[in-house]
Design a protein around this motif. Structure first.
Motif, PDB file in Angstrom:
ATOM      1  N   ARG A   1     -15.098 -18.730   0.529  1.00 21.35           N
ATOM      2  CA  ARG A   1     -14.911 -17.326   0.922  1.00 21.35           C
ATOM      3  C   ARG A   1     -13.741 -16.697   0.187  1.00 21.35           C
ATOM      4  N   TRP A   2     -12.637 -17.440   0.022  1.00 20.07           N
ATOM      5  CA  TRP A   2     -11.501 -16.902  -0.709  1.00 20.07           C
ATOM      6  C   TRP A   2     -11.846 -16.700  -2.181  1.00 20.07           C
ATOM      7  N   GLU A   3     -12.614 -17.598  -2.767  1.00 17.87           N
ATOM      8  CA  GLU A   3     -13.007 -17.431  -4.164  1.00 17.87           C
ATOM      9  C   GLU A   3     -13.924 -16.230  -4.339  1.00 17.87           C
ATOM     10  N   VAL A   4     -14.777 -15.976  -3.344  1.00 16.17           N
ATOM     11  CA  VAL A   4     -15.602 -14.761  -3.390  1.00 16.17           C
ATOM     12  C   VAL A   4     -14.727 -13.522  -3.394  1.00 16.17           C
ATOM     13  N   ILE A   5     -13.705 -13.504  -2.546  1.00 22.32           N
ATOM     14  CA  ILE A   5     -12.798 -12.354  -2.495  1.00 22.32           C
ATOM     15  C   ILE A   5     -12.033 -12.207  -3.802  1.00 22.32           C
ATOM     16  N   ARG A   6     -11.562 -13.331  -4.333  1.00 21.83           N
ATOM     17  CA  ARG A   6     -10.758 -13.283  -5.555  1.00 21.83           C
ATOM     18  C   ARG A   6     -11.577 -12.885  -6.770  1.00 21.83           C
ATOM     19  N   MET A   7     -12.839 -13.322  -6.856  1.00 15.25           N
ATOM     20  CA  MET A   7     -13.647 -13.079  -8.048  1.00 15.25           C
ATOM     21  C   MET A   7     -14.531 -11.842  -7.948  1.00 15.25           C
ATOM     22  N   SER A   8     -14.876 -11.426  -6.728  1.00 18.11           N
ATOM     23  CA  SER A   8     -15.820 -10.313  -6.573  1.00 18.11           C
ATOM     24  C   SER A   8     -15.216  -9.097  -5.891  1.00 18.11           C
ATOM     25  N   VAL A   9     -14.501  -9.335  -4.789  1.00 19.05           N
ATOM     26  CA  VAL A   9     -14.038  -8.207  -3.978  1.00 19.05           C
ATOM     27  C   VAL A   9     -12.811  -7.537  -4.596  1.00 19.05           C
ATOM     28  N   LEU A  10     -11.790  -8.330  -4.905  1.00 14.66           N
ATOM     29  CA  LEU A  10     -10.555  -7.745  -5.425  1.00 14.66           C
ATOM     30  C   LEU A  10     -10.741  -7.069  -6.783  1.00 14.66           C
ATOM     31  N   PRO A  11     -11.463  -7.677  -7.751  1.00 15.75           N
ATOM     32  CA  PRO A  11     -11.673  -6.938  -9.008  1.00 15.75           C
ATOM     33  C   PRO A  11     -12.430  -5.629  -8.813  1.00 15.75           C
ATOM     34  N   PHE A  12     -13.433  -5.641  -7.918  1.00 13.02           N
ATOM     35  CA  PHE A  12     -14.188  -4.415  -7.669  1.00 13.02           C
ATOM     36  C   PHE A  12     -13.317  -3.334  -7.039  1.00 13.02           C
ATOM     37  N   GLY A  13     -12.440  -3.722  -6.104  1.00 12.68           N
ATOM     38  CA  GLY A  13     -11.646  -2.732  -5.376  1.00 12.68           C
ATOM     39  C   GLY A  13     -10.277  -2.479  -5.936  1.00 12.68           C
ATOM     40  N   ARG A  14      -9.979  -2.996  -7.134  1.00 16.78           N
ATOM     41  CA  ARG A  14      -8.624  -2.863  -7.672  1.00 16.78           C
ATOM     42  C   ARG A  14      -8.230  -1.401  -7.852  1.00 16.78           C
ATOM     43  N   SER A  15      -9.107  -0.600  -8.419  1.00 18.64           N
ATOM     44  CA  SER A  15      -8.776   0.815  -8.611  1.00 18.64           C
ATOM     45  C   SER A  15      -8.587   1.531  -7.285  1.00 18.64           C
ATOM     46  N   GLY A  16      -9.413   1.177  -6.290  1.00 18.12           N
ATOM     47  CA  GLY A  16      -9.259   1.799  -4.985  1.00 18.12           C
ATOM     48  C   GLY A  16      -7.961   1.417  -4.312  1.00 18.12           C
ATOM     49  N   VAL A  17      -7.542   0.155  -4.457  1.00 17.85           N
ATOM     50  CA  VAL A  17      -6.273  -0.271  -3.875  1.00 17.85           C
ATOM     51  C   VAL A  17      -5.109   0.455  -4.556  1.00 17.85           C
ATOM     52  N   ILE A  18      -5.191   0.630  -5.866  1.00 18.69           N
ATOM     53  CA  ILE A  18      -4.135   1.375  -6.572  1.00 18.69           C
ATOM     54  C   ILE A  18      -4.075   2.809  -6.070  1.00 18.69           C
ATOM     55  N   SER A  19      -5.234   3.434  -5.905  1.00 19.83           N
ATOM     56  CA  SER A  19      -5.246   4.812  -5.386  1.00 19.83           C
ATOM     57  C   SER A  19      -4.684   4.875  -3.979  1.00 19.83           C
ATOM     58  N   ALA A  20      -5.041   3.919  -3.137  1.00 18.15           N
ATOM     59  CA  ALA A  20      -4.505   3.889  -1.775  1.00 18.15           C
ATOM     60  C   ALA A  20      -2.998   3.693  -1.784  1.00 18.15           C
ATOM     61  N   SER A  21      -2.516   2.843  -2.680  1.00 17.91           N
ATOM     62  CA  SER A  21      -1.071   2.619  -2.773  1.00 17.91           C
ATOM     63  C   SER A  21      -0.348   3.885  -3.213  1.00 17.91           C
ATOM     64  N   MET A  22      -0.942   4.636  -4.117  1.00 17.61           N
ATOM     65  CA  MET A  22      -0.304   5.874  -4.553  1.00 17.61           C
ATOM     66  C   MET A  22      -0.268   6.911  -3.428  1.00 17.61           C
ATOM     67  N   LEU A  23      -1.303   6.935  -2.590  1.00 18.21           N
ATOM     68  CA  LEU A  23      -1.260   7.834  -1.427  1.00 18.21           C
ATOM     69  C   LEU A  23      -0.118   7.444  -0.496  1.00 18.21           C
ATOM     70  N   GLY A  24       0.015   6.151  -0.250  1.00 21.87           N
ATOM     71  CA  GLY A  24       1.122   5.706   0.589  1.00 21.87           C
ATOM     72  C   GLY A  24       2.465   5.973  -0.034  1.00 21.87           C
ATOM     73  N   LEU A  25       2.563   5.777  -1.348  1.00 18.70           N
ATOM     74  CA  LEU A  25       3.833   6.046  -2.031  1.00 18.70           C
ATOM     75  C   LEU A  25       4.192   7.520  -1.957  1.00 18.70           C
ATOM     76  N   GLY A  26       3.200   8.387  -2.051  1.00 19.04           N
ATOM     77  CA  GLY A  26       3.481   9.812  -1.924  1.00 19.04           C
ATOM     78  C   GLY A  26       4.075  10.178  -0.583  1.00 19.04           C
ATOM     79  N   ARG A  27       3.584   9.550   0.490  1.00 15.06           N
ATOM     80  CA  ARG A  27       4.173   9.824   1.804  1.00 15.06           C
ATOM     81  C   ARG A  27       5.556   9.213   1.910  1.00 15.06           C
ATOM     82  N   ALA A  28       5.749   8.026   1.341  1.00 14.38           N
ATOM     83  CA  ALA A  28       7.062   7.395   1.408  1.00 14.38           C
ATOM     84  C   ALA A  28       8.110   8.215   0.660  1.00 14.38           C
ATOM     85  N   LEU A  29       7.740   8.795  -0.477  1.00 13.05           N
ATOM     86  CA  LEU A  29       8.696   9.594  -1.247  1.00 13.05           C
ATOM     87  C   LEU A  29       9.061  10.889  -0.530  1.00 13.05           C
TER      88      LEU A  29
END
Length: 335
Positions: A227-255
């Motif tokens: 299950r962890w290998e599925v997340i590492r090889m399939s889920v995280l690469p697919f959602g990397r751009s979305g996680v970056i966008s989510a982090s930038m939204l959070g950073l905007g509120r933090a700033l």
């Protein structure tokens, strides 16, 4: 006599003008409803650009009035006193505090948020994942002033133990040296901001992880992945751009967080080497605490600091867009 029958070939089509398939350009807005919708969409985009330009022009004009009357270096001065003759104010402490508190918040919130999103979408049973997601959604709706009151009345009194532990084991670094006193420091602000931006990053990351194609996960499982290998090889690469966008939204509120920081922090115009020493300040906190009683010159100076925060936010968003564009092969739209 045998007569062999051969299939007759169809006659070639008569020459004539070729009919090309309709392209997106030829399928333009031809109906009245399409033209109206196209005009409204285009007008909305232009209106947004006009608003951004108007904000930038207003901030630049008021900032220029203040900086022209500042007899010190606006970027490096460790003082904020607009009532002096001549006036003396600078953003060195504010810029340092804003960036440091945002970095602490991101370092704490992003890993926890991604972990919560993965737990809800890939580990927790539906009966448990639903209530957890509901609670996270509720956290995103809590007002900033409520977070500030909770931070001042609950978080700050309970930070003594953490500060003492950090000073005991990591005080030799100088960064976590604690001299005692109320823990109203940049680390406390960073922890509070991390709690505030955690539901934003979690919600967006959760929705991104839910969009991972089921075939990607099933293919990895068919190859014998855990299950962890599925997340590492399939889920995280697919959602990397979305996680970056989510982090930038959070950073905007933090700033740009104002009231929560103003409630928890003990502001001083000095930069401390230790994150545990009280003091420091941020752009938003300084504007909120001083704008109501500021002179016209003081208001222009605060607006000048707001212009710097505006520029920092634009740079952060631009950097995030560049990172996402470099990782297009991992984005969900191209999977």
């Amino acid at each position: 006599m045998d007569i062999s029958t051969q299939p007759t070939e169809a006659p070639p089509p008569a020459p004539g003008p070729s009919v090309a398939a309709p392209t997106s350009a030829s399928r333009g807005a031809t109906r009245p409803g399409d033209r109206i919708f196209l005009g409204l969409s285009r007008g909305s985009g232009i209106f947004l650009l006009v608003i951004m330009a108007a904000i930038a022009a207003f901030l630049t004009y008021r900032a220029a009035n203040a900086i022209s009357k500042d007899h010190t270096n606006f970027l490096t001065t460790f003082e904020w006193n607009t009532n002096l003759e001549p006036a003396s104010f600078g953003i060195a402490v504010l810029a340092f505090g804003t960036v440091v508190s945002a970095i602490i918040a991101m370092a704490l919130a992003v890993p926890v948020s991604v972990g919560i999103a993965l737990f809800i979408t890939h580990y927790a049973p539906r009966r448990l994942g639903g209530p957890i997601a509901f609670v996270v959604d509720l956290l995103a709706a809590v007002p900033s002033i409520v977070y500030g009151l909770w931070g001042a009345l609950v978080l700050v009194p309970h930070m003594d133990g953490l500060f003492g532990w950090l000073d005991h084991y990591f005080g030799w670094t100088g960064v976590f040296e604690w001299q005692g006193g109320a823990p109203r420091s940049m680390l406390t602000v960073g922890v509070l901001l991390a709690i505030m931006i955690l539901p934003i990053i979690t919600n967006v990351s959760r929705e991104v992880f839910r969009q991972v194609p089921r075939m990607h996960e099933e293919a990895a499982l068919a190859l014998g992945a855990t299950r962890w290998e599925v997340i590492r090889m399939s889920v995280l690469p697919f959602g990397r751009s979305g996680v970056i966008s989510a982090s930038m939204l959070g950073l905007g509120r933090a700033l740009g967080e104002t009231m929560a920081v103003a409630t928890v922090l003990s502001p001083t115009f000095e930069i401390n080497a230790s994150l545990l020493d009280p003091g420091g300040g941020t752009f938003a906190q300084n504007i909120a605490s001083k704008f109501s009683e500021a002179t016209p010159l003081g208001q222009d100076a605060l607006i000048a600091s707001g212009l710097v925060l505006f520029v920092i936010t634009l740079l952060v968003n631009g950097a995030a867009r560049m990172i996402i564009n470099r990782r297009k092969e991992y984005s969900g739209a191209n999977a």
